[in-house]
Design a protein around this motif. Structure first.
Motif, short mmCIF file in Angstrom:
data_model
loop_
_atom_site.label_atom_id
_atom_site.label_comp_id
_atom_site.label_asym_id
_atom_site.label_seq_id
_atom_site.Cartn_x
_atom_site.Cartn_y
_atom_site.Cartn_z
N ALA A 110 0.84 -1.20 0.00
CA ALA A 110 0.00 0.00 0.00
C ALA A 110 0.88 1.25 0.00
CB ALA A 110 -0.92 -0.01 1.22
N HIS A 129 0.98 3.90 1.66
CA HIS A 129 1.42 4.52 2.91
C HIS A 129 2.47 3.68 3.64
CE1 HIS A 129 -1.83 1.75 4.02
NE2 HIS A 129 -1.34 1.72 5.25
N HIS A 130 2.86 2.55 3.07
CA HIS A 130 3.90 1.72 3.68
C HIS A 130 5.22 1.93 2.93
CE1 HIS A 130 0.64 -1.24 5.26
NE2 HIS A 130 0.89 -0.25 6.12
N GLU A 186 0.59 -8.23 3.02
CA GLU A 186 -0.44 -7.33 3.55
C GLU A 186 -1.56 -8.16 4.17
OE1 GLU A 186 -0.45 -4.08 3.63
OE2 GLU A 186 0.47 -3.20 1.85
N ASP A 202 -5.17 -3.05 8.34
CA ASP A 202 -3.93 -2.27 8.43
C ASP A 202 -2.86 -3.04 9.21
OD1 ASP A 202 -2.35 -0.15 7.76
OD2 ASP A 202 -3.00 1.14 9.41
N ARG A 203 -2.66 -4.29 8.80
CA ARG A 203 -1.62 -5.13 9.40
C ARG A 203 -0.72 -5.70 8.29
NH1 ARG A 203 -3.27 -9.80 11.79
NH2 ARG A 203 -5.09 -9.87 10.40
N ASP A 241 0.91 -4.34 13.59
CA ASP A 241 -0.45 -3.80 13.69
C ASP A 241 -0.36 -2.29 13.86
OD1 ASP A 241 -3.03 -2.98 14.40
OD2 ASP A 241 -3.48 -4.90 15.36
N TRP A 242 -0.65 -1.54 12.79
CA TRP A 242 -0.53 -0.08 12.86
C TRP A 242 -1.65 0.55 13.69
CZ3 TRP A 242 1.90 -2.31 8.67
CH2 TRP A 242 3.19 -1.83 8.39
N THR A 243 -2.75 -0.16 13.87
CA THR A 243 -3.85 0.39 14.68
C THR A 243 -3.46 0.44 16.15
OG1 THR A 243 -5.50 -0.46 13.12
CG2 THR A 243 -6.28 0.13 15.34
N HIS A 285 -0.29 -0.11 17.20
CA HIS A 285 1.14 0.21 17.28
C HIS A 285 1.90 -0.87 18.06
CE1 HIS A 285 -0.04 4.10 15.69
NE2 HIS A 285 1.24 4.40 15.53
N SER A 332 5.26 5.63 15.61
CA SER A 332 5.34 5.99 14.20
C SER A 332 6.69 6.64 13.90
CB SER A 332 4.21 6.97 13.84
OG SER A 332 2.95 6.35 13.98
#
Length: 409
Positions: free
Chosen positions: A193, A195-196, A220, A224-225, A289-291, A293, A343
């Motif tokens: 994606a 944004h990665h 992916e 959002d993992r 896991d970006w949600t 962090h 981040s």
């Protein structure tokens, strides 16, 4: 004996048989007493001089191949780091007492490498046995024209052996090309994606047959993992590359449905038991896991992933390490650990070719990685990957493959 132990200089000089040391530029660095005495050259005529300036081919023999054959053998040793035993060679030598006259000589040469701590060839051991008298004695013992027949047969056999060596060299080079092509086909640049931010690198080992079974993978996942993994199959060449492709595909599939990295490695371990050559493979997997962090990670005997924080500290994810695939007689669930990230942090996964060196503690290589990663942490992932390879890989090239993943969190 010297005060500190064995006097290896004295041992070298007294070795029975002709032995010389050559630099990688094929310049005489030293020669033992037998080499000096039997070559008809003084130490002053040898040391510091280019091998083929001292012993050129006989200009009166248009079929002379001594220089070409010996140089090819020495270059093979430099390229592969492996010993090379040559076929019987006719290599005439100019008389030291009668300049311009050439003596018919036959030799049995062996060339071997001396490696430094990082596996690079720093010297060549050139050992030769003068078998001229043996060849001539056999010729004299033969009746009539049999001596000429014997010499012709010996020459023919020598050329046949040289041809066999050349065919083997070409076959090995072809195997390396195939293994590299297979490996590159199985290790494509990932499509992530927008944004990665990620960078991947693969560097094959130097040498004709040193292509190994290192791999990387980025998958992916929903929500959002992402799953990131690296692995290393034991062995070299085409067989290791084929096993690598099977295991990489299996872990990639398992990561898509597993609850976490430990479960994905559990599935991979069970699958590896049915794959010949997969024993003792190492692998590390990290689920991001970006949600929340958070990082969840697990390792099957692999080197720990590194997490570089914005303040310059580097943390190694080493709290969930287990034996390599197939190391236990019975299946046991693998451990899993977690770690928070911020981040802008940078995650790095790698294989042992990046940091391991012969005769060096693994901690030294990890410290070297941490310093380089801390110094370049603010760069984009592509630049970090290139900087790590430049800082950590030996200049002539590593003796083991290197797979590398750099991911901005």
């Amino acid at each position: 004996m010297s005060q500190g132990g064995i006097d290896y200089q004295a041992v070298f000089l007294a070795l029975p048989g002709m032995v010389a040391l050559l630099t990688p530029d094929l310049v005489y660095a030293d020669a033992n007493e037998d080499f000096v005495g039997n070559s008809g050259r003084s130490r002053e005529e040898l040391i510091g001089r280019y091998l083929f300036d001292v012993f050129p081919d006989n200009p009166n023999d248009r079929t002379a191949t001594g220089v070409r054959n010996l140089e090819a053998s020495l270059r093979r040793v430099l390229a592969t780091g492996e010993r090379d035993t040559m076929a019987l060679q006719r290599y005439d030598v100019q008389s030291s007492q009668r300049p311009g006259e050439w003596e018919e000589r036959y030799w049995s040469p062996i060339n071997a490498p001396i490696l430094d701590a990082e596996g690079h060839v720093v010297l060549l051991v050139h050992r030769v046995e003068d078998v001229t008298e043996l060849i001539h004695a056999r010729g004299r013992a033969a009746a009539g024209g049999r001596s000429q027949v014997m010499e012709a047969e010996l020459y023919t056999r020598s050329r046949e052996l040289q041809d066999v060596n050349e065919r083997l060299r070409l076959a090995h080079a072809r195997e390396r090309e195939i293994a590299l092509a297979l490996q590159e086909a199985m290790l494509p640049v990932p499509h992530l994606a927008d944004h990665h931010q990620a960078a991947v690198r693969y560097r094959p080992a130097v040498g004709a047959l040193n292509v190994c079974g290192d791999w990387y993978d980025l998958v992916e996942l929903p929500g959002d993992r992402m799953a990131v993994a690296v692995g290393d199959v034991v062995g070299h060449g085409l067989a290791a590359a084929c096993v690598m492709g099977q295991l990489r595909s299996a872990l990639s599939a398992a990561s898509r449905v597993a609850a976490g990295p430990a479960q994905a490695l559990d599935v991979l371990g069970l699958y590896a038991r049915a794959v010949d050559g997969a024993e003792s493979t190492t692998a590390a997997s990290v689920h991001i896991d970006w949600t929340s962090h958070t990082l969840a990670y697990s390792s099957a005997g692999h080197l720990p992933p590194a997490l570089a924080r914005a303040d310059g500290t580097v943390v190694f994810l080493d709290q969930a390490t287990d034996p390599p695939l197939g190391a236990r007689p019975e299946h046991v669930p693998r451990p899993q650990a977690g770690h928070a990230f911020t981040s802008g942090d940078t995650l790095v996964l790698y294989t042992d070719g990046l940091i391991e060196r012969r005769h060096e503690d693994i901690g030294t290589g990890l410290d070297r990685l941490a310093r380089s990663l801390a110094a370049h942490r603010t760069l984009p992932p592509d630049h970090i990957a290139d900087a790590l390879l430049l800082d950590l890989l030996p200049t002539p090239g590593a003796t083991d493959d290197t797979a590398l993943v750099v991911l901005r969190l």
